[in-house]
Scaffold this motif. Structure first.
Motif, PDB file in Angstrom:
ATOM      1  N   UNK A 136       0.862  -1.292   0.028  1.00  0.00           N
ATOM      2  CA  UNK A 136      -0.019   0.132   0.042  1.00  0.00           C
ATOM      3  C   UNK A 136       0.978   1.162  -0.031  1.00  0.00           C
ATOM      4  N   UNK A 137       1.784   1.145   0.843  1.00  0.00           N
ATOM      5  CA  UNK A 137       2.858   2.384   1.072  1.00  0.00           C
ATOM      6  C   UNK A 137       3.479   2.789  -0.248  1.00  0.00           C
ATOM      7  N   UNK A 138       4.103   1.484  -0.844  1.00  0.00           N
ATOM      8  CA  UNK A 138       4.873   1.895  -2.015  1.00  0.00           C
ATOM      9  C   UNK A 138       4.103   2.240  -3.250  1.00  0.00           C
ATOM     10  N   UNK A 139       2.822   1.686  -3.294  1.00  0.00           N
ATOM     11  CA  UNK A 139       1.866   2.200  -4.370  1.00  0.00           C
ATOM     12  C   UNK A 139       1.490   3.670  -4.346  1.00  0.00           C
ATOM     13  N   UNK A 140       1.443   4.235  -2.913  1.00  0.00           N
ATOM     14  CA  UNK A 140       1.050   5.595  -2.579  1.00  0.00           C
ATOM     15  C   UNK A 140       2.182   6.321  -2.732  1.00  0.00           C
ATOM     16  N   UNK A 141       3.545   5.866  -3.156  1.00  0.00           N
ATOM     17  CA  UNK A 141       4.578   6.818  -3.227  1.00  0.00           C
ATOM     18  C   UNK A 141       5.716   6.910  -2.213  1.00  0.00           C
ATOM     19  N   UNK A 165       8.792   6.417   4.428  1.00  0.00           N
ATOM     20  CA  UNK A 165       8.509   8.030   4.236  1.00  0.00           C
ATOM     21  C   UNK A 165       8.141   8.437   2.894  1.00  0.00           C
ATOM     22  N   UNK A 166       7.354   9.531   3.024  1.00  0.00           N
ATOM     23  CA  UNK A 166       6.769  10.259   1.915  1.00  0.00           C
ATOM     24  C   UNK A 166       7.054  11.599   2.038  1.00  0.00           C
ATOM     25  N   UNK A 167       7.859  12.293   1.294  1.00  0.00           N
ATOM     26  CA  UNK A 167       8.349  13.535   1.568  1.00  0.00           C
ATOM     27  C   UNK A 167       7.452  14.707   0.756  1.00  0.00           C
ATOM     28  N   UNK A 168       7.341  15.938   1.187  1.00  0.00           N
ATOM     29  CA  UNK A 168       6.436  16.840   0.550  1.00  0.00           C
ATOM     30  C   UNK A 168       6.821  16.912  -0.978  1.00  0.00           C
ATOM     31  N   UNK A 169       6.014  16.835  -1.887  1.00  0.00           N
ATOM     32  CA  UNK A 169       6.397  16.950  -3.340  1.00  0.00           C
ATOM     33  C   UNK A 169       6.456  15.544  -3.801  1.00  0.00           C
ATOM     34  N   UNK A 170       6.673  14.606  -3.168  1.00  0.00           N
ATOM     35  CA  UNK A 170       6.683  13.219  -3.734  1.00  0.00           C
ATOM     36  C   UNK A 170       5.135  12.541  -4.080  1.00  0.00           C
ATOM     37  N   UNK A 171       4.272  13.268  -3.450  1.00  0.00           N
ATOM     38  CA  UNK A 171       2.878  12.542  -3.431  1.00  0.00           C
ATOM     39  C   UNK A 171       2.480  12.204  -4.688  1.00  0.00           C
ATOM     40  N   UNK A 172       2.118  10.973  -5.445  1.00  0.00           N
ATOM     41  CA  UNK A 172       1.827  10.545  -6.634  1.00  0.00           C
ATOM     42  C   UNK A 172       0.232  11.112  -6.964  1.00  0.00           C
TER      43      UNK A 172
END
Length: 172
Positions: A136-141, A165-172
């Motif tokens: 889930x996390x990997x598919x969400x970026x 972790x997901x950094x600001x700007x990385x969200x797909x």
């Protein structure tokens, strides 16, 4: 993908959450604070706490499918030296697993958290053997930043967890 919506918790959600959450297949992948068995009293406390805490430093959302709360997704801003980070948490009724709901719910709440809070990263810490949650996390970026070996103790067993972790700007 199965149709769903995210919304703030309502007191009337307690009954459906108690039914959905009372599943050892869910509890096994969550921290010990998640009760098992999960009773109506547990659900009433949880929903009440979500409402009472407000949204100054966290977003707590019900995942609603067919008009009933079927899971939870949240982002909680940390403090002290971690004040620019927030922790993601989630679970979903087993009957809805593998249908794209959680990946999209994670994307939606992360988008809202980045727009609302002054944070730079959102992190999650799934158990290393919870391949569904990791996917889930990997598919969400999210990016896996490492494995914390022997980092958790649950039900008499030592296990590992992963830091995503997901950094600001990385969200797909």
């Amino acid at each position: 993908m199965l149709s769903f919506s995210l919304r703030p918790w309502q007191k009337t959600d307690a009954e459906s959450i108690a039914m959905a959450a009372d599943n050892p297949n869910i509890a096994v992948n969550l921290r010990n604070v998640f009760p098992s068995p999960y009773t109506l009293k547990d659900a009433e406390w949880f929903v009440g706490d979500c409402i009472a805490q407000g949204e100054a430093r966290r977003l707590m959302r019900a995942i609603v499918i067919d008009g009933r709360a079927a899971g939870s997704v949240s982002v909680s801003v940390k403090d002290d030296v971690y004040e620019k980070s927030a922790e993601l948490g989630y679970w979903l009724a087993e009957e809805h697993w593998g249908r794209g709901v959680m990946t999209e719910a994670v994307r939606q709440i992360c988008r809202e958290a980045f727009s609302r809070f002054d944070i730079l990263r959102i992190f999650a810490e799934p158990f290393a053997d919870n391949l569904g949650s990791r996917r889930v996390l990997e598919k969400a970026g999210f990016t896996c930043e490492g494995t914390m070996r022997n980092g958790v103790f649950k039900k008499g067993r030592v296990g590992s967890y992963c830091m995503y972790a997901l950094l600001r700007g990385e969200l797909k």
